[in-house]
Design an enzyme around this catalytic site. Sequence first.
Site, PDB file in Angstrom:
ATOM      1  N   ASN A  14       0.682  -1.280  -0.216  1.00  0.00           N
ATOM      2  CA  ASN A  14      -0.037  -0.099  -0.084  1.00  0.00           C
ATOM      3  C   ASN A  14       0.731   1.289  -0.089  1.00  0.00           C
ATOM      4  O   ASN A  14       0.199   2.386  -0.312  1.00  0.00           O
ATOM      5  CB  ASN A  14      -0.864   0.000   1.126  1.00  0.00           C
ATOM      6  CG  ASN A  14      -1.797  -1.158   1.294  1.00  0.00           C
ATOM      7  OD1 ASN A  14      -2.659  -1.262   0.214  1.00  0.00           O
ATOM      8  ND2 ASN A  14      -2.029  -1.869   2.164  1.00  0.00           N
ATOM      9  N   TYR A  15       2.066   1.221   0.195  1.00  0.00           N
ATOM     10  CA  TYR A  15       2.632   2.332   0.538  1.00  0.00           C
ATOM     11  C   TYR A  15       4.122   2.738  -0.403  1.00  0.00           C
ATOM     12  O   TYR A  15       4.677   3.683  -0.602  1.00  0.00           O
ATOM     13  CB  TYR A  15       3.331   2.713   1.963  1.00  0.00           C
ATOM     14  CG  TYR A  15       2.183   2.890   2.914  1.00  0.00           C
ATOM     15  CD1 TYR A  15       1.671   4.232   2.826  1.00  0.00           C
ATOM     16  CD2 TYR A  15       1.600   2.033   3.696  1.00  0.00           C
ATOM     17  CE1 TYR A  15       0.489   4.630   3.659  1.00  0.00           C
ATOM     18  CE2 TYR A  15       0.607   2.129   4.364  1.00  0.00           C
ATOM     19  CZ  TYR A  15       0.235   3.549   4.458  1.00  0.00           C
ATOM     20  OH  TYR A  15      -0.995   3.759   5.578  1.00  0.00           O
TER      21      TYR A  15
END
Length: 644
Positions: free
Chosen positions: A601-602
């Site tokens: 997600n990052y």
Amino acid sequence: MKPDSSPIKSPKVKKEDKASKKRKSLESEDEDFKPVSKAKKAKKEVKKEKKGSDKKGSASSGTESSPKKRVKKEKEEEREVWKWWEEEKKDDGVKWKTLEHKGPVFAPPYEPLPDNVKFYYDGKQMKLAEETEEVATFYGKMLDHDYTTKDAFNTNFFRDWKKVMTKAEKEVITDLKKCNFKEICEYFKMKSEERKAMSKDQKKEIKEANEAITKEYGFCIIDGHKEKIGNFRIEPPGLFRGRGEHPKQGMLKRRVQAEDIIINCGKDSEIPEAPKGHKWKEVRHDNQVTWLASWNENIQGQTKYIMLNAASKLKGEKDWAKYEVARKLHKCVDKIRANYHEDFKSKEMRIRQRAVALYFIDKLALRAGNEKEEGETADTVGCCSLRVEHTKLYEEKDSKPYVVEFDFLGKDSIRYTNAIPVEKRVFKNLELFTQNKQPSDDLFDRLNTTILNKHLHDLMEGLTAKVFRTYNASRTLQEQLNLLTDPDDPVASKILSYNRANRAVAVLCNHQRAVPKTFAKSMQNMMTKIEDKKKTIQEAKRNVKDAKVDYKQSKSEKNRSNLDRKKKILERLEEQLQKLEVAATDRDENKDIALGTSKLNYLDPRISVAWCKKFDVPIEKIYNKTQREKFRWAIDMATAEFQF
DNA sequence: ACTAAGACTTGGAACAATCTTA
DNA sequence: TAAGATTGTTCCAAGTCTTAGT
């Protein structure tokens, strides 16, 4: 905190590990299983296929299997892969033109317990009405879980359980402590053992049945392309398991019926059929949203959705856009930082608070911290919702000046503790913010996420608080990779460097996990292996010594080659030892850190892809199959030169 | 301006499949 | 070859941020 800046050199690794080989062969089988889509789609995508699709990287996968098979496989891929990232994208809020799907899969109906599995109240056996029994099984299944020791859980459960009881049951069952769910618990444990012990054929049968369901319900056709759905099963009924001290833990999550469900699909598409005797709550055709079905959950009153898989265009495009916003921030972050530094001195309290909060969000990658309704959820906070009690100020700590110590529960009730030296102005501001306040008062009483985000929006289009988390995470990965990677390292060491860079990000984002139950033991195993290896090395060293003596005494060719051989063996052993030690270090450093969330997600996948291409690391070493599917856009588009 | 609802991302744990080892 | 360890997948809760309603 930060990983060693000096990468551990580990020996060359010639052999590819067995595990990944096996996985590969499985994957190619999987490709074959993929559904074949319509022909018209095929030609459209074939033309998009680039010529020299993959120059290197696959070198190690060697094998070149049988040429026939390779060709076939590539063809399939060409036909299947929708390279949406090469298409033009519009930003008009329309998420799709056509959408067709079969609707969700419902939880299986309740199967009553066999007669020999009994429930006892106050020592006496009691036959429960079907619904009462069903809810009792929810509790019985969790008997070994920590949840059932919590007062809130038990109270909530009992209240909701009583609601489904018959009048007669309600009169008898008045004390949860007198309820005996043991046999129910045992029964389900036995069932699960049974499942594990099933024959190969039985397991296969079940697997095939599941695959058939997935084939029918697990995909949708969106804008002419067949795509995987993420969660096509309706959540089954059960007891609500909140995280941390959730006030609603133990409440009954009721069974969802077709009558609860809103179906969303294309106007001209076939409408999914509701189960026999049932009707959908509503069928709508809203192409401004991405969900296929939704329902309302009864615990928090939240809407739940059925949406596409992460590998889909809709998700991928959004993901890509997210990283583009983060990269845009990179271009103006200096200005923004200068800006909030200025604001530390503002005459207005609200501006100062905004500036300090932003400083934390930027420096510590804190979450924004929306307000939450009290009593509805666990008491957790993010930056804007920090309270005075969550920080401690030290003029000096551990010989560092102006230290702020944080201690609070963040998302999922994961504890965040950190003591960091801050700039004097920040420190003085914090003193000001805390003056005349109770510990339970808001630290930033003139600030909330709406105010903060409004300000951020003025600084840069599309900027919100969470972009800083994405930005600093990806930036950290890029910097750490640049710092840690030695092009001359063997692949295994490069991967260790990658993991360390990834770890630095996880630490920054406070992605923790419970130490695995097997951790101590597996560490012990590794240590014994290391010890054993050391012993064999001692032995090998002696052998070398002996061979040296022999060679000195008589410089024969035979003695010489013997010495060489012994040396080689020793070298190999030492390499193996290093590798073991590196693995042990890696594991130990990772025991309470979760890498998955940041990876998924990052971290801009193009950073990882570029790194793999640049340093000749096969992408499979970094991303497993699911991850490769999700990041296909990045794998396809990023070159070795990409920099975040 | 404020609140609530809605839509979508992010998160760790539980569970399942697979691999390794005794 | 079963048990134990490891890795991958699913589950669903809990965030963020936007939009709609008043």
